[in-house]
Design an enzyme around this catalytic site. Structure first.
Site, mmCIF file in Angstrom:
data_model
loop_
_atom_site.group_PDB
_atom_site.id
_atom_site.type_symbol
_atom_site.label_atom_id
_atom_site.label_comp_id
_atom_site.label_asym_id
_atom_site.label_seq_id
_atom_site.Cartn_x
_atom_site.Cartn_y
_atom_site.Cartn_z
ATOM 1 N N LYS A 131 0.824 -1.212 0.000
ATOM 2 C CA LYS A 131 0.000 0.000 0.000
ATOM 3 C C LYS A 131 0.861 1.266 0.000
ATOM 4 O O LYS A 131 0.619 2.193 -0.790
ATOM 5 C CB LYS A 131 -0.913 -0.022 1.230
ATOM 6 C CG LYS A 131 -1.916 1.108 1.312
ATOM 7 C CD LYS A 131 -2.723 1.034 2.613
ATOM 8 C CE LYS A 131 -3.376 -0.315 2.804
ATOM 9 N NZ LYS A 131 -4.186 -0.366 4.038
ATOM 10 N N LYS A 155 2.800 -3.729 11.210
ATOM 11 C CA LYS A 155 1.456 -3.874 11.792
ATOM 12 C C LYS A 155 1.597 -4.452 13.184
ATOM 13 O O LYS A 155 2.579 -5.138 13.504
ATOM 14 C CB LYS A 155 0.586 -4.797 10.940
ATOM 15 C CG LYS A 155 -0.907 -4.525 11.080
ATOM 16 C CD LYS A 155 -1.309 -3.270 10.336
ATOM 17 C CE LYS A 155 -2.814 -3.038 10.389
ATOM 18 N NZ LYS A 155 -3.219 -1.903 9.539
#
Length: 425
Positions: free
Chosen positions: A103, A115
């Site tokens: 992304k 993450k």
């Protein structure tokens, strides 16, 4: 290039990480000489699993398992949210970190992918317990995070409040205030205007670009939205403001449908007073998963992974799927939707508005100079449109899906960086 398989990945586990790996396999034939480095996309750079003991309100001590994963840092520090959910797994956090790599490269912001998550149901904890959980988690992952190393942000189950606690904990531990260690903070402590609605706004921009490319009219278009949290709520309001018609909405409490349209501002008031969309008096209740299959022009899955699968992809009745969530469509469902002529604008570009404005927040924190909300929204739309135009061009030139096109663009950028940096030592 020979490599041994990762010992902690089961070939029988069709989890989020395996879905990501299949997406990488699909893009590899298009990478040319850069395919030499593709193994870098298949392996997280580092994984931290932490035990989080906290004292509960009743005096007992409870233990929770937390994760922080750095997937890739060739293009900059790791960047990605922190998820609080009872179904958080290592496979999920690894995949979410990898999707952040793709992304960030797809929209051109100078980050790698990271993450985090804690396996917990935050609805079952008091505010004090959530604060203690957040602060202990931040201390445990403190060896990885930092404004030039890894910058967390909100995700499912977390919001501005948790980011303020994370920033304060990190700042206390290092001895000085460091606003840039997290993004998605309250504006009062270094957050950015426009950040709260950024992901939903980006979803709308992605839908608008798709509509332009397909010759569709947004005004009067029917929109179904799975998930009415931060992303789904913002997307619903912005679609509504542009005269689209919200016909179905769902959240954890249930799903509702009204062919004539649902006012998301009125629905938000209902949710604030009752806790969910269930029981909204101006729409009919429908089974929760039916929100994915009602007739509409735009379907916005904005909840969790693996919602559109080969079991229900044949029933989807939209023209365009715009993925507000991460990983909501499985590869098998992707193939079915393509066969049926349904366009999918993939998560790794469609929901990139959040990380784009997180980048703006990070830059503003470093400079201690903040932009207006109008400036934020204008810059967000420009970056999103540029990214979508680049992806669309590859989509048309290579005759591939938008997801594969996005992976071609992003993987090329990541692996070009890898090739330039070389191996150390």
């Amino acid at each position: 290039m020979r490599s041994e398989p990762l010992s902690y990945i089961s070939s029988e586990n069709n989890g989020p990480w395996e879905i990501y790996l299949e997406q990488v396999e699909r893009v590899t034939p298009y990478l040319g000489k850069l395919a030499y480095w593709v193994e870098d996309l298949k392996r997280p750079k580092r994984i931290l699993i932490v035990d989080i003991p906290i004292r509960m309100d009743d005096g007992s001590v409870a233990h929770f398992e937390g994760y922080r994963v750095h997937h890739n840092t060739f293009r900059g520090p790791a960047k990605g949210g922190v998820r609080y959910h009872p179904d958080v797994t290592l496979s999920e956090v690894m995949a979410l970190a990898a999707w952040m790599t793709i992304k960030n490269a797809a929209v051109g912001v100078p980050y790698g992918g990271g993450k985090g998550g804690i396996r917990v149901d935050p609805r079952k904890l008091s505010t004090g317990e959530i604060e203690r959980l957040t602060r202990r988690y931040t201390s445990e992952i403190g060896i990885l995070i930092g404004p030039n190393k890894d910058i967390p942000a909100p995700d499912v189950g977390t919001a501005e409040r948790e980011m303020a606690w994370m920033m304060d904990t990190y700042s206390m531990n290092i001895g000085h205030t460091t606003p840039g260690v997290v993004t998605g903070k309250p504006v009062q402590v270094g957050g950015s205007l426009g950040r709260r609605d950024a992901t939903g706004r980006g979803v709308f921009v992605a839908a608008a670009v798709a509509a332009e490319k397909l010759g569709m009219n947004l005004e009067g278009a029917r929109v179904a939205i799975q998930g009415f949290g931060n992303v789904g709520n913002a997307a619903a309001r912005i679609f509504h403001d542009h005269k689209a018609r919200i016909v179905a909405v769902s959240d954890v409490t249930g799903a509702i449908y009204n062919e004539a349209g649902i006012d998301p501002y009125d629905l938000t008031q209902h949710v604030q007073s009752t806790g969910g969309v269930r029981g909204y008096p101006k729409a009919e209740p429908i089974p929760a998963m039916d929100v994915l299959t009602v007739p509409c022009e735009f379907l916005i899955p904005a909840a969790l992974e693996k919602q559109i699968t080969e079991a229900n992809a044949w029933k989807v009745q939209c023209k365009v799927v715009v993925e507000g969530a991460n990983g909501p469509t499985t590869p098998a469902a992707d193939d079915i939707l393509a066969e049926r002529g349904i366009l999918v604008v993939p998560d790794v570009v469609a929901n990139a508005g959040g990380v784009t404005v997180s980048y703006f927040e990070w830059v503003q924190d470093f400079n201690s100079y903040f932009w207006t909300e109008a400036e934020i929204n204008q810059r967000l739309e420009q970056i999103m449109r540029n990214a979508l135009e680049a992806v669309w061009q590859v989509h048309e030139e290579r005759k591939v899906s938008l997801r594969t096109a996005t992976y071609i663009v992003a993987a090329t950028r990541v692996l070009e960086s890898r090739a330039l940096l070389g191996l150390y030592p």
